[in-house]
Design a protein around this motif. Structure first.
Motif, PDB file in Angstrom:
ATOM      1  N   MET A  68       0.820  -1.207   0.000  1.00 54.57           N
ATOM      2  CA  MET A  68       0.000   0.000   0.000  1.00 54.57           C
ATOM      3  C   MET A  68       0.860   1.265   0.000  1.00 54.57           C
ATOM      4  O   MET A  68       0.475   2.266  -0.601  1.00 54.57           O
ATOM      5  CB  MET A  68      -0.967   0.013   1.189  1.00 54.57           C
ATOM      6  CG  MET A  68      -2.045  -1.031   1.089  1.00 54.57           C
ATOM      7  SD  MET A  68      -3.052  -0.815  -0.392  1.00 54.57           S
ATOM      8  CE  MET A  68      -4.258  -2.091  -0.155  1.00 54.57           C
ATOM      9  N   ALA A  69       2.030   1.215   0.616  1.00 54.40           N
ATOM     10  CA  ALA A  69       2.930   2.371   0.579  1.00 54.40           C
ATOM     11  C   ALA A  69       3.403   2.622  -0.851  1.00 54.40           C
ATOM     12  O   ALA A  69       3.471   3.771  -1.301  1.00 54.40           O
ATOM     13  CB  ALA A  69       4.120   2.143   1.507  1.00 54.40           C
ATOM     14  N   GLN A  70       3.707   1.542  -1.573  1.00 53.64           N
ATOM     15  CA  GLN A  70       4.109   1.686  -2.978  1.00 53.64           C
ATOM     16  C   GLN A  70       2.955   2.232  -3.814  1.00 53.64           C
ATOM     17  O   GLN A  70       3.147   3.124  -4.637  1.00 53.64           O
ATOM     18  CB  GLN A  70       4.550   0.332  -3.545  1.00 53.64           C
ATOM     19  CG  GLN A  70       5.837  -0.169  -2.959  1.00 53.64           C
ATOM     20  CD  GLN A  70       6.125  -1.602  -3.388  1.00 53.64           C
ATOM     21  OE1 GLN A  70       5.348  -2.248  -4.071  1.00 53.64           O
ATOM     22  NE2 GLN A  70       7.264  -2.106  -2.954  1.00 53.64           N
ATOM     23  N   VAL A  71       1.767   1.703  -3.577  1.00 52.20           N
ATOM     24  CA  VAL A  71       0.594   2.162  -4.321  1.00 52.20           C
ATOM     25  C   VAL A  71       0.339   3.629  -4.028  1.00 52.20           C
ATOM     26  O   VAL A  71       0.098   4.427  -4.945  1.00 52.20           O
ATOM     27  CB  VAL A  71      -0.654   1.308  -3.985  1.00 52.20           C
ATOM     28  CG1 VAL A  71      -1.918   1.923  -4.558  1.00 52.20           C
ATOM     29  CG2 VAL A  71      -0.468  -0.118  -4.500  1.00 52.20           C
ATOM     30  N   ARG A  72       0.428   4.016  -2.775  1.00 53.78           N
ATOM     31  CA  ARG A  72       0.199   5.417  -2.395  1.00 53.78           C
ATOM     32  C   ARG A  72       1.179   6.339  -3.129  1.00 53.78           C
ATOM     33  O   ARG A  72       0.813   7.414  -3.610  1.00 53.78           O
ATOM     34  CB  ARG A  72       0.326   5.561  -0.883  1.00 53.78           C
ATOM     35  CG  ARG A  72       0.333   6.943  -0.331  1.00 53.78           C
ATOM     36  CD  ARG A  72      -0.982   7.622  -0.423  1.00 53.78           C
ATOM     37  NE  ARG A  72      -0.773   8.977   0.096  1.00 53.78           N
ATOM     38  CZ  ARG A  72      -1.709   9.781   0.427  1.00 53.78           C
ATOM     39  NH1 ARG A  72      -2.951   9.434   0.309  1.00 53.78           N
ATOM     40  NH2 ARG A  72      -1.437  10.974   0.882  1.00 53.78           N
ATOM     41  N   GLN A  73       2.423   5.913  -3.241  1.00 52.66           N
ATOM     42  CA  GLN A  73       3.431   6.706  -3.943  1.00 52.66           C
ATOM     43  C   GLN A  73       3.067   6.854  -5.421  1.00 52.66           C
ATOM     44  O   GLN A  73       3.246   7.909  -6.012  1.00 52.66           O
ATOM     45  CB  GLN A  73       4.816   6.047  -3.803  1.00 52.66           C
ATOM     46  CG  GLN A  73       5.927   6.758  -4.527  1.00 52.66           C
ATOM     47  CD  GLN A  73       6.198   8.159  -4.002  1.00 52.66           C
ATOM     48  OE1 GLN A  73       6.008   8.430  -2.822  1.00 52.66           O
ATOM     49  NE2 GLN A  73       6.627   9.055  -4.867  1.00 52.66           N
ATOM     50  N   GLU A  74       2.541   5.799  -6.020  1.00 56.63           N
ATOM     51  CA  GLU A  74       2.234   5.811  -7.446  1.00 56.63           C
ATOM     52  C   GLU A  74       0.936   6.533  -7.787  1.00 56.63           C
ATOM     53  O   GLU A  74       0.894   7.289  -8.749  1.00 56.63           O
ATOM     54  CB  GLU A  74       2.189   4.378  -7.994  1.00 56.63           C
ATOM     55  CG  GLU A  74       3.536   3.681  -7.993  1.00 56.63           C
ATOM     56  CD  GLU A  74       4.545   4.301  -8.939  1.00 56.63           C
ATOM     57  OE1 GLU A  74       4.150   4.897  -9.953  1.00 56.63           O
ATOM     58  OE2 GLU A  74       5.744   4.192  -8.668  1.00 56.63           O
ATOM     59  N   VAL A  75      -0.125   6.281  -7.038  1.00 57.02           N
ATOM     60  CA  VAL A  75      -1.433   6.845  -7.399  1.00 57.02           C
ATOM     61  C   VAL A  75      -1.729   8.155  -6.684  1.00 57.02           C
ATOM     62  O   VAL A  75      -2.701   8.836  -7.006  1.00 57.02           O
ATOM     63  CB  VAL A  75      -2.593   5.843  -7.170  1.00 57.02           C
ATOM     64  CG1 VAL A  75      -2.377   4.579  -7.964  1.00 57.02           C
ATOM     65  CG2 VAL A  75      -2.808   5.552  -5.699  1.00 57.02           C
ATOM     66  N   GLY A  76      -0.894   8.494  -5.706  1.00 58.31           N
ATOM     67  CA  GLY A  76      -1.051   9.761  -5.004  1.00 58.31           C
ATOM     68  C   GLY A  76      -2.256   9.799  -4.079  1.00 58.31           C
ATOM     69  O   GLY A  76      -2.985   8.826  -3.917  1.00 58.31           O
TER      70      GLY A  76
END
Length: 173
Positions: A68-76
């Motif tokens: 989820m941290a990676q996703v948050r970085q990508e999708v903002g």
């Protein structure tokens, strides 16, 4: 909670149904990560992830946190499932592909506050053009318009014709 964990033929944990239920990702958790996002936009993704947490290797809270941290970085913060190149400023553009060697074009093409969104199609086609990428960073974008057509999408913002094709092949078998 039944904490009995068996082993499969591949020597991977075989987590019982009770444990699986304790690792489900909830809408409440999603809303804490993306408070401004529409829950209806997140629900299909949440349902898909929860359908196969073990298959996606999201079978522990630590793995979920990393993912989820990676996703948050990508999708903002807006949970945008399409890369928002229209809002990339010149400084960010100068770090990618074509714009690394064409700083003046980055200054012209990049987003300028108060001027509305930049021309995302021009930006994507330039920054993802394989002619301006190192050999190990090529994306298979060799035809005019490929950068825009194969723009970053999804939770991890997959980019490039080759990567799109690889993902299609993986999911069609």
């Amino acid at each position: 909670v039944d904490v009995t964990i068996g082993r499969t033929a591949k020597n991977e944990p075989n987590i019982t149904k009770q444990i699986r239920e304790n690792i489900l990702i909830t809408m409440n958790q999603m809303q804490k990560m993306w408070p401004k996002a529409d829950p209806e936009k997140m629900k299909p993704i949440l349902d898909e992830l929860n359908r196969d947490l073990i298959g996606y290797k999201l079978d522990t809270r630590l793995r979920q946190a990393h993912f989820m941290a990676q996703v948050r970085q990508e999708v903002g913060s807006s949970f945008s499932l399409r890369e928002q190149v229209e809002y990339m400023g010149a400084a960010a553009l100068k770090q990618i592909g074509y714009y690394r060697t064409h700083h003046k074009d980055a200054d012209i093409d990049g987003y300028k506050k108060g001027k509305g969104p930049a021309n995302g199609e021009v930006i994507a086609n330039r920054m993802y053009d394989d002619n301006y990428r190192g050999e190990k960073y090529k994306l298979g974008n060799t035809s005019p318009g490929d950068g825009w057509k194969y723009l970053g999408r999804g939770l991890k913002q997959l980019t490039g014709k080759s990567n799109y094709q690889d993902l299609t092949n993986m999911y069609s078998t």
